[in-house]
Design an enzyme around this catalytic site. Structure first.
Site, PDB file in Angstrom:
ATOM      1  N   HIS A  18       0.844  -1.209   0.000  1.00 49.59           N
ATOM      2  CA  HIS A  18       0.000   0.000   0.000  1.00 49.59           C
ATOM      3  C   HIS A  18       0.878   1.258   0.000  1.00 49.59           C
ATOM      4  O   HIS A  18       0.642   2.195  -0.780  1.00 49.59           O
ATOM      5  CB  HIS A  18      -0.931  -0.008   1.214  1.00 49.59           C
ATOM      6  CG  HIS A  18      -1.690   1.272   1.414  1.00 49.59           C
ATOM      7  ND1 HIS A  18      -2.940   1.488   0.883  1.00 49.59           N
ATOM      8  CD2 HIS A  18      -1.354   2.419   2.056  1.00 49.59           C
ATOM      9  CE1 HIS A  18      -3.342   2.705   1.192  1.00 49.59           C
ATOM     10  NE2 HIS A  18      -2.396   3.302   1.915  1.00 49.59           N
ATOM     11  N   GLU A  19       1.896   1.285   0.855  1.00 52.44           N
ATOM     12  CA  GLU A  19       2.770   2.469   0.911  1.00 52.44           C
ATOM     13  C   GLU A  19       3.541   2.645  -0.395  1.00 52.44           C
ATOM     14  O   GLU A  19       3.739   3.770  -0.858  1.00 52.44           O
ATOM     15  CB  GLU A  19       3.726   2.393   2.116  1.00 52.44           C
ATOM     16  CG  GLU A  19       3.037   2.336   3.478  1.00 52.44           C
ATOM     17  CD  GLU A  19       1.972   3.410   3.692  1.00 52.44           C
ATOM     18  OE1 GLU A  19       2.106   4.500   3.116  1.00 52.44           O
ATOM     19  OE2 GLU A  19       1.000   3.144   4.417  1.00 52.44           O
ATOM     20  N   HIS A  47       1.582   4.486  -2.910  1.00 58.06           N
ATOM     21  CA  HIS A  47       1.691   5.954  -2.846  1.00 58.06           C
ATOM     22  C   HIS A  47       2.929   6.440  -3.606  1.00 58.06           C
ATOM     23  O   HIS A  47       2.886   7.487  -4.256  1.00 58.06           O
ATOM     24  CB  HIS A  47       1.764   6.422  -1.395  1.00 58.06           C
ATOM     25  CG  HIS A  47       0.464   6.330  -0.653  1.00 58.06           C
ATOM     26  ND1 HIS A  47      -0.711   6.855  -1.144  1.00 58.06           N
ATOM     27  CD2 HIS A  47       0.150   5.776   0.544  1.00 58.06           C
ATOM     28  CE1 HIS A  47      -1.696   6.622  -0.275  1.00 58.06           C
ATOM     29  NE2 HIS A  47      -1.189   5.957   0.756  1.00 58.06           N
ATOM     30  N   HIS A  53       2.991   8.980  -6.783  1.00 58.28           N
ATOM     31  CA  HIS A  53       3.863  10.157  -6.839  1.00 58.28           C
ATOM     32  C   HIS A  53       4.633  10.192  -8.165  1.00 58.28           C
ATOM     33  O   HIS A  53       4.695  11.216  -8.836  1.00 58.28           O
ATOM     34  CB  HIS A  53       4.836  10.105  -5.654  1.00 58.28           C
ATOM     35  CG  HIS A  53       5.603  11.371  -5.454  1.00 58.28           C
ATOM     36  ND1 HIS A  53       6.787  11.407  -4.759  1.00 58.28           N
ATOM     37  CD2 HIS A  53       5.380  12.645  -5.862  1.00 58.28           C
ATOM     38  CE1 HIS A  53       7.251  12.653  -4.747  1.00 58.28           C
ATOM     39  NE2 HIS A  53       6.410  13.418  -5.401  1.00 58.28           N
TER      40      HIS A  53
HETATM   41 ZN   LIG Z   1      -2.138   5.309   2.430  1.00 61.56          ZN
END
Ligand SMILES: [Zn+2]
Length: 252
Positions: free
Chosen positions: A121-122, A125, A129
């Site tokens: 999940h991270e 991100h 980006h």
């Molecule tokens: Zn998140």
């Protein structure tokens, strides 16, 4: 006559003359907010309990969260994004300024289903980006306004109600609206990061088909905390507007 009343009415929105302590005990506030409060409480509980439940289940490949994150990052051309361990349970986040994925120790070193879900999940991100995903750009822009809105906004609303000063309340409500807008724009960012996480874990064969439901359960509970926060924000805003009489029929 009609005109005069309208002018005198000016901010006729002040059909509200209660004092803050009454507002805090206002049944309307609880009736309106109760479902969102229940959802938020359930989501916070489910996030922790599901994370812990699936932390007990080792993934078949015995891959740590850090290893999985590194692999997904590299396969997406993000070899320059760092991964670091962070302190505190569920303190995992992506830092877009330093381009670092920070994973809590359980996730970083652990080789459970939960570790894979949160780490991916991270990384989701970080991929957002890289791809300049628009909702993420909007959210990053809204961060300073949102933090100002949540503190100063509440302050102005409380003092405004205390002094029955409509303009001050409206200024607070406008600032508070910025916070709610931030919570709403956070939703697609979080849901998309989880969608990417599941996609990458599957595409790169890090999880087997039988492990996918566990990953989904961990990520769905976490997403519901953001849904709960957004609904709470919207309903709190609605409460202020109702109490300000914005929706009440005009006196004619
Ligand atoms: Zn998140």
């Amino acid at each position: 006559m009609l005109l005069a009343r309208r002018i005198r009415g000016g901010y006729s929105c002040l059909s509200f003359h209660r004092r803050p302590p009454e507002m805090i005990l206002d049944p309307l506030y609880f009736v309106l907010l109760a479902p969102a409060m229940l959802l938020s409480a359930w989501a916070a509980f489910a996030t922790r309990s599901r994370f812990q439940r699936w932390s007990q289940v080792p993934n078949r490949r015995h891959v740590s969260g850090a290893q999985a994150a590194r692999y997904i990052l590299d396969r997406n051309g993000l070899t320059d994004v760092q991964i670091q361990p962070a302190r505190g349970m569920l303190s995992d986040h992506y830092d877009p300024i330093h381009r670092v994925v920070r994973l809590s120790e359980d996730v970083y070193y652990g080789s459970s289903i939960s570790s894979l879900a949160v780490a991916a999940h991270e990384v989701g991100h970080a991929i957002q980006h890289q791809q300049r995903y628009l909702p993420m750009q909007l959210r990053n822009l809204a961060v300073p306004v949102a933090s100002l809105g949540s503190n100063l906004g509440w302050f102005l609303i409380m003092i405004g109600f205390l002094l029955s000063f409509a303009q001050m309340i409206w200024a607070g409500v406008i600032l508070f609206t910025a916070t709610v807008a931030f919570q709403v724009v956070t939703l697609p960012v979080e849901l998309d990061a989880s969608r990417r996480a599941k996609l990458e874990l599957d595409r790169l064969a890090i999880v087997s088909p039988s492990e996918k439901p566990g990953v989904s359960k961990v990520l769905t509970a976490a997403a519901m905390t953001y849904v709960g926060a957004a609904i709470t924000g919207i309903l709190t805003l609605l409460y202020f507007l109702l109490r300000l009489g914005a929706f009440s029929p005009r006196e004619e």
